[in-house]
Design an enzyme around this catalytic site. Sequence first.
Site, mmCIF file in Angstrom:
data_model
loop_
_atom_site.group_PDB
_atom_site.id
_atom_site.type_symbol
_atom_site.label_atom_id
_atom_site.label_comp_id
_atom_site.label_asym_id
_atom_site.label_seq_id
_atom_site.Cartn_x
_atom_site.Cartn_y
_atom_site.Cartn_z
ATOM 1 C CB SER A 20 50.599 41.447 32.425
ATOM 2 O OG SER A 20 50.507 41.550 33.821
ATOM 3 C CE1 TYR A 76 45.026 40.610 31.914
ATOM 4 C CE2 TYR A 76 46.391 40.307 33.871
ATOM 5 C CZ TYR A 76 46.075 41.022 32.730
ATOM 6 O OH TYR A 76 46.817 42.122 32.379
#
Length: 262
Positions: free
Chosen positions: A140, A153
Site C-alpha cells: 500500500s 495497518y
Amino acid sequence: MAKQRALITGGSVGIGAALADVFAGHGHDLILVSRNREKLEARGRAIHDRFGIDVVCLPEDLTDPQGSRRLYDTVAGRGLDVHYLVNNAGVGVYGKFATTDLDAELKMIQLNVTSVVGLTKRFLPAMIARRGGRILNVASMAAFLPGPWMSVYYATKAFLLSFSQAIDYELKPNGITVTTLCPGPTESEFKVRAGSERSQLFDAFVMDAPRVARVGYDAMMKGKAVAIPGVRNKLIPLAVRVTPRPLIAKLSHRAARPTSNS
Ligand SMILES: NC(=O)c1ccc[n+]([C@@H]2O[C@H](COP(=O)([O-])OP(=O)(O)OC[C@H]3O[C@@H](n4cnc5c(N)ncnc54)[C@H](OP(=O)(O)O)[C@@H]3O)[C@@H](O)[C@H]2O)c1
C-alpha cells in the site's frame, strides 16, 4: 510453452479479483483463495466461463496460524505448480490505537504479514528448483509513512515493502523476482471492512481496482521491485524522503482523520 498458474490470495473481490481477471486474460490458470466459499466459487466459475482457463478455488482463512501451511499442503497434494504467487489478501483496522480491538489487530498482522512470509517461504523452493517464478506482494502507499488512525495497518505494509525488497535482491540470481504493489485508496470492500468509512482517505483520488491490477501485473511481469499506481501516488514517496518524519505523521493524521460531519 506449458501453461502457467497463478495463486492469488483474496481473489474473490476487490483488487485480488481484478488481478485474477488480468492473469486469466493473459491465459494463465488460477488458484483463488479466500474464506467465503460461495463467493469464491462463483467468482471462479465466472472467470472460467469468460476466459476458458482452469480455476481451482481453495477456501482458507489466512488469519489461522496454520492457514498458509494447510494451503501449501493442499496445492502440493494436488500436484499444482505455482509460477506466480500473489499475496494480496489483507485487511485494515481503523481507529486510534488506544481504543482499537487488539484481537482484530493481531489477526490483521497474521493475515497481512505472517501468512505472506509463510506462503512465500513454502512456495519458493519449487520456484528456485525451476529457476524461475514471480511473486507479487500487495502492500500500500501506507508502506512509506507512519499512519495515525491506522497505525498497525500502516506498519504491516511497511514490513511487506521492506521484506519484499530484501528478498527481491536475494532471489534475483535464482531467476525469481518479487514486486511490491503499493496502491493508494482503491474502490473495493476494504474501506467498509476496515471500519474506515468515516476517514477522509477515501474522499478523493480513489482509483478503480482493474486499473490498479493492470499496473501490478505489468510491473510483476517486467520484474520491477516496486509498482505505484497513479501519478499523484508516485509523488508521495518522493515527498516523504525530504520531509521530517514528525511532520509526515502530522500530515498523515490529517489525511486519515474522520470527516468533520461524521
Ligand atoms: N482498497 C484500498 O484502498 C487499498 C489500498 C492499498 C492497499 N490495499 C491492499 O490491497 C489488498 C486487497 O484489498 P482490497 O481493497 O481488494 O480488499 P477487499 O475488497 O476487502 O478484498 C479482500 C480479499 O481478501 C480476502 N480475505 C480477507 N480476509 C481473509 C482471510 N482471513 N483469509 C483469506 N482471505 C481473506 C477477502 O475474501 P473473504 O472475506 O471471503 O475471505 C477478499 O477476497 C489488501 O492487502 C489491502 O491492504 C487496498
